[in-house]
Write a protein that holds these residues in place. Sequence first.
Motif, short mmCIF file in Angstrom:
data_model
loop_
_atom_site.label_atom_id
_atom_site.label_comp_id
_atom_site.label_asym_id
_atom_site.label_seq_id
_atom_site.Cartn_x
_atom_site.Cartn_y
_atom_site.Cartn_z
N ARG B 317 -83.93 -38.26 -21.05
CA ARG B 317 -84.84 -37.21 -20.60
C ARG B 317 -86.24 -37.78 -20.51
O ARG B 317 -86.73 -38.39 -21.48
N ASN B 318 -86.87 -37.56 -19.39
CA ASN B 318 -88.23 -38.05 -19.21
C ASN B 318 -89.12 -36.91 -18.78
O ASN B 318 -88.78 -36.16 -17.88
N LEU B 319 -90.23 -36.83 -19.46
CA LEU B 319 -91.19 -35.79 -19.16
C LEU B 319 -92.45 -36.49 -18.67
O LEU B 319 -93.06 -37.24 -19.42
N VAL B 320 -92.77 -36.29 -17.43
CA VAL B 320 -93.82 -37.12 -16.84
C VAL B 320 -94.93 -36.24 -16.26
O VAL B 320 -94.67 -35.36 -15.44
N ASP B 321 -96.14 -36.50 -16.71
CA ASP B 321 -97.29 -35.72 -16.27
C ASP B 321 -98.35 -36.66 -15.68
O ASP B 321 -98.22 -37.89 -15.77
N ASP B 322 -99.38 -36.10 -15.13
CA ASP B 322 -100.51 -36.86 -14.57
C ASP B 322 -100.02 -37.96 -13.62
O ASP B 322 -99.32 -37.69 -12.68
N LYS B 323 -100.43 -39.21 -13.93
CA LYS B 323 -99.97 -40.32 -13.09
C LYS B 323 -98.92 -41.16 -13.80
O LYS B 323 -98.78 -42.35 -13.54
N LEU B 346 -76.33 -39.24 -17.97
CA LEU B 346 -77.06 -38.10 -17.44
C LEU B 346 -78.56 -38.35 -17.60
O LEU B 346 -79.02 -38.73 -18.67
N ILE B 347 -79.26 -38.15 -16.51
CA ILE B 347 -80.72 -38.34 -16.54
C ILE B 347 -81.39 -37.04 -16.11
O ILE B 347 -81.06 -36.49 -15.06
N ASN B 348 -82.29 -36.53 -16.93
CA ASN B 348 -83.06 -35.35 -16.55
C ASN B 348 -84.54 -35.72 -16.54
O ASN B 348 -85.07 -36.16 -17.55
N ASN B 349 -85.15 -35.51 -15.42
CA ASN B 349 -86.59 -35.77 -15.35
C ASN B 349 -87.34 -34.47 -15.11
O ASN B 349 -86.96 -33.69 -14.24
N LEU B 350 -88.35 -34.27 -15.89
CA LEU B 350 -89.21 -33.11 -15.67
C LEU B 350 -90.57 -33.62 -15.21
O LEU B 350 -91.24 -34.35 -15.93
N MET B 351 -90.94 -33.25 -13.99
CA MET B 351 -92.17 -33.78 -13.39
C MET B 351 -93.22 -32.68 -13.45
O MET B 351 -93.04 -31.62 -12.88
N LEU B 352 -94.31 -32.97 -14.12
CA LEU B 352 -95.31 -31.93 -14.33
C LEU B 352 -96.53 -32.04 -13.43
O LEU B 352 -97.42 -31.21 -13.49
N SER B 353 -96.57 -33.06 -12.60
CA SER B 353 -97.72 -33.18 -11.71
C SER B 353 -97.27 -33.72 -10.36
O SER B 353 -96.14 -34.18 -10.21
N ASP B 354 -98.17 -33.67 -9.39
CA ASP B 354 -97.82 -34.18 -8.06
C ASP B 354 -97.88 -35.70 -8.01
O ASP B 354 -97.27 -36.32 -7.15
N ASP B 355 -98.67 -36.28 -8.92
CA ASP B 355 -98.90 -37.72 -8.85
C ASP B 355 -97.96 -38.55 -9.73
O ASP B 355 -98.04 -39.77 -9.74
N CYS B 356 -97.14 -37.88 -10.50
CA CYS B 356 -96.27 -38.65 -11.39
C CYS B 356 -95.06 -39.16 -10.62
O CYS B 356 -94.82 -38.78 -9.48
N ARG B 357 -94.34 -40.05 -11.26
CA ARG B 357 -93.20 -40.63 -10.57
C ARG B 357 -92.07 -40.92 -11.56
O ARG B 357 -92.31 -41.37 -12.68
N ALA B 358 -90.87 -40.63 -11.14
CA ALA B 358 -89.70 -40.94 -11.99
C ALA B 358 -88.61 -41.49 -11.10
O ALA B 358 -88.21 -40.84 -10.14
N ASP B 359 -88.18 -42.69 -11.36
CA ASP B 359 -87.12 -43.30 -10.56
C ASP B 359 -85.83 -43.41 -11.37
O ASP B 359 -85.87 -43.69 -12.57
N ASN B 360 -84.73 -43.22 -10.68
CA ASN B 360 -83.42 -43.41 -11.31
C ASN B 360 -82.61 -44.34 -10.45
O ASN B 360 -82.58 -44.18 -9.24
N LYS B 361 -81.92 -45.26 -11.08
CA LYS B 361 -80.99 -46.09 -10.33
C LYS B 361 -79.71 -46.27 -11.12
O LYS B 361 -79.54 -47.26 -11.85
N VAL B 379 -83.96 -33.96 -11.16
CA VAL B 379 -85.41 -34.13 -11.14
C VAL B 379 -85.97 -32.77 -10.83
O VAL B 379 -85.55 -32.13 -9.86
N GLY B 380 -86.89 -32.31 -11.63
CA GLY B 380 -87.39 -30.99 -11.31
C GLY B 380 -88.70 -30.67 -11.96
O GLY B 380 -89.23 -31.44 -12.75
N GLN B 381 -89.20 -29.52 -11.55
CA GLN B 381 -90.40 -28.98 -12.16
C GLN B 381 -89.94 -27.90 -13.14
O GLN B 381 -88.76 -27.62 -13.25
N LEU B 382 -90.89 -27.28 -13.79
CA LEU B 382 -90.54 -26.15 -14.64
C LEU B 382 -89.96 -25.05 -13.76
O LEU B 382 -90.35 -24.87 -12.62
N ASN B 383 -89.04 -24.30 -14.34
CA ASN B 383 -88.41 -23.21 -13.63
C ASN B 383 -89.36 -22.00 -13.59
O ASN B 383 -89.71 -21.44 -14.63
N GLU B 384 -89.79 -21.64 -12.39
CA GLU B 384 -90.80 -20.59 -12.26
C GLU B 384 -90.28 -19.21 -12.70
O GLU B 384 -91.04 -18.36 -13.13
N ASP B 385 -88.98 -19.00 -12.57
CA ASP B 385 -88.42 -17.72 -13.06
C ASP B 385 -88.57 -17.62 -14.57
O ASP B 385 -88.85 -16.55 -15.10
#
Lengths: 247, 437
Positions: B317-323, B346-361, B379-385
């Motif tokens: 699990r990766n939580l990535v913010d900012d850059k 299983l890889i779950n990435n949570l991306m908290l900004s537009d400039d961050c990056r998460a790669d999976n291979k 790969v996703g953002q927070l669930n708005e619901d």
Amino acid sequence: MLEIKDLHAGSEGNEILKGISLSVKKGEIHAIMGPNGSGKSTLAKVLSGHPAYKITSGEILFEGKDLQGVSAEDRALNGIFMGYQYPVEVPGVNNAEFLRMAYNARLVKQGKEELDPMDFDDLLQSKMDMLGMEVKYKERNLNDGFSGGEKKKNETLQMALLEPKLAILDETDSGLDIDALRVVADGVNKLYTKDKALILITHYQRLLDYIKPDYVHVLSKGCIIKSGEKGLALELEAQGYDWLTKV
Amino acid sequence: MTTTTTETANRPELAIRDLFNKSQSGNKTSPALKKFNQAALEKLEALKFPDRKHEMYTFVGTRELVATEFALAASGTIAKEQVDALIYSNSKNSCLVFVDGAFCEELSDISALGAGVRLTPLSEAIEQAEVSDYLLATVKDENDVFSAMNGALVSDGLVLEITENTTVDVPLQILYISSESKTPVLHCPRILIFARRSSELNVAVKFSGGATSCFVNAVQDILVEENAHITYSQFQDDSAWHFSKLRTTQKRASRFISSNAMSGAHLARCHYEMWLTEPGAELQLNSLSVLHKEEQAHNYVQIHHQAEHCTSTQLFRNLVDDKGRSSIDGTVVVHPGAQLTSSEQLINNLMLSDDCRADNKPNLKIYADDVKCTHGATVGQLNEDQVFYLKTRGLSEATARTLLTRSFAESMIQTAPSPQVAEDWRNVLLKKLGANE
Ligand SMILES: Nc1ncnc2c1ncn2[C@@H]1O[C@H](COP(=O)(O)OP(=O)(O)OP(=O)(O)O)[C@@H](O)[C@H]1O
Ligand SMILES: [Mg+2]
């Protein structure tokens, strides 16, 4: 308490609510019925401040103040509660912890001191006893893996804790078996006092046997096409909506 | 000796040879260690530092790192209080402390470990055939130049042996701590653990120290013998550059459960090389990274199923913010004959900004026919619901987001092998997101 004036609202250019006017006073219970897709849940979401829906004209006044531009959390803190038709699952967030956060947010808003976990647990337990809920509801994550009925009970529990001035319950009765319905309805009745107001969205007369509405409204295609007293619900159940919509 | 490799070596490799020569001039080193260092240096020169197209470093930019001229760290001093504050309460009498890459006996306390745990300095242990054979074999098969670099430059390390049937009932903590340095310094700490038949150990490794110009390049080798159970955790909370390689070899019916947390750095990278060599071995890898600002954390994973009936599960699990930047480059190789392999990633990435990056291979190489291998990534953002739901209960936008972000990390934090480790991760990782109210 709540004044809706010629409300037009929709999402992404689709008008869903097409001129709704409704006045709910302190101490009143209103039931809103209507066919699937008529806009009942949309009305509830607009009232609670969902960002996906825009008001295009008309207004909503709560305790005399325009709700336009008021955030969902401020509406909640000011005493509006929506019981979801489809409560959202939030894995990883413990139910009891969440309930305490919500409860304390309200206290802080009222300028009071937060309840510590121990005192809160006593309060929570008493509300859960009232609703006949087992301990597992505290331990589990918020609605995560809950059955339809369990979710509705959990919504009612939240209402019981937050003691809103105005509660809008969107099909809280759907998914409940008859025993659970009775318990939930009893709970709602206990919470409902003369200084509060209730809007019940439902498809079934069954609920209205337990919680007696003062008014019944029929919503169809985004408009209230008929309003009446509780007898109207019986007529609707017996005859469906066709006789109204065909006019 | 081997002059041919030097001729083809580039400037960075020459710089390492320079450091190598300096480190060899100290006369403390044992002949067997010298031999190992030499073999590793040759390997390094053969492998060479990665260029941009290097398949093992697809997501990891090492140019700046390779261009930096590091000096070998002289062991600095760290106040005892500083160390004490970093030792978990359940490991006070079972902790090994490395300062600037070198084992520090004064700061360590092994009084609770008992006679079933044997500690030997690497320079001494490597004189035994088993140890030197094991290490020389790792050099021969080494595919990572940074790990080879550790081998070339390691001047000492520690060998731990958990004797047969020993259950170590206190968690062992291994703390790597770096002292402040104004100029770029390099640390090459190394441990080698032999977990003998039916032994059991819970070990929590922590890399700590805020030195901004420090390059920690660590290697952990663990041999998990038949029916031995190791619970391992690793927490990267250190300097500008952090590379570490974890290499395990698992024998019959052994179990290795690893939970790692990465706080990110200028460049942090973990390389896992896991060998399941005999039937019934079980491997679990859990990993969490929480990155903000310009932090990076990369994982490179290779799991080799060489025998039947082995299982491996990986959850990242990766939580990535900012850059921030994260990457998981993970390969599972099911070797011929490794029937009834079960492998999951299983890889779950949570991306908290537009400039961050998460790669999976993810990559599967399967040379057996009766296997069950799965991999998946989200790969996703927070669930708005979910955000809206919490807001309608009176939580502020910020609180709602924080709570949801926290819950994403929390499920991984709960895989930490002890409440003390979990609390440590929480304090460091969640605080970064302003999420520790
Ligand atoms: N976000 C949205 N975007 C577009 N259309 C929407 C959106 N939300 C609702 N609608 C549409 O608006 C109409 C009213 O939906 P709503 O959920 O309010 O009905 P309802 O009366 O609650 O129905 P039910 O009895 O099935 O719960 C439906 O046609 C629905 O598809
Ligand atoms: Mg609805």
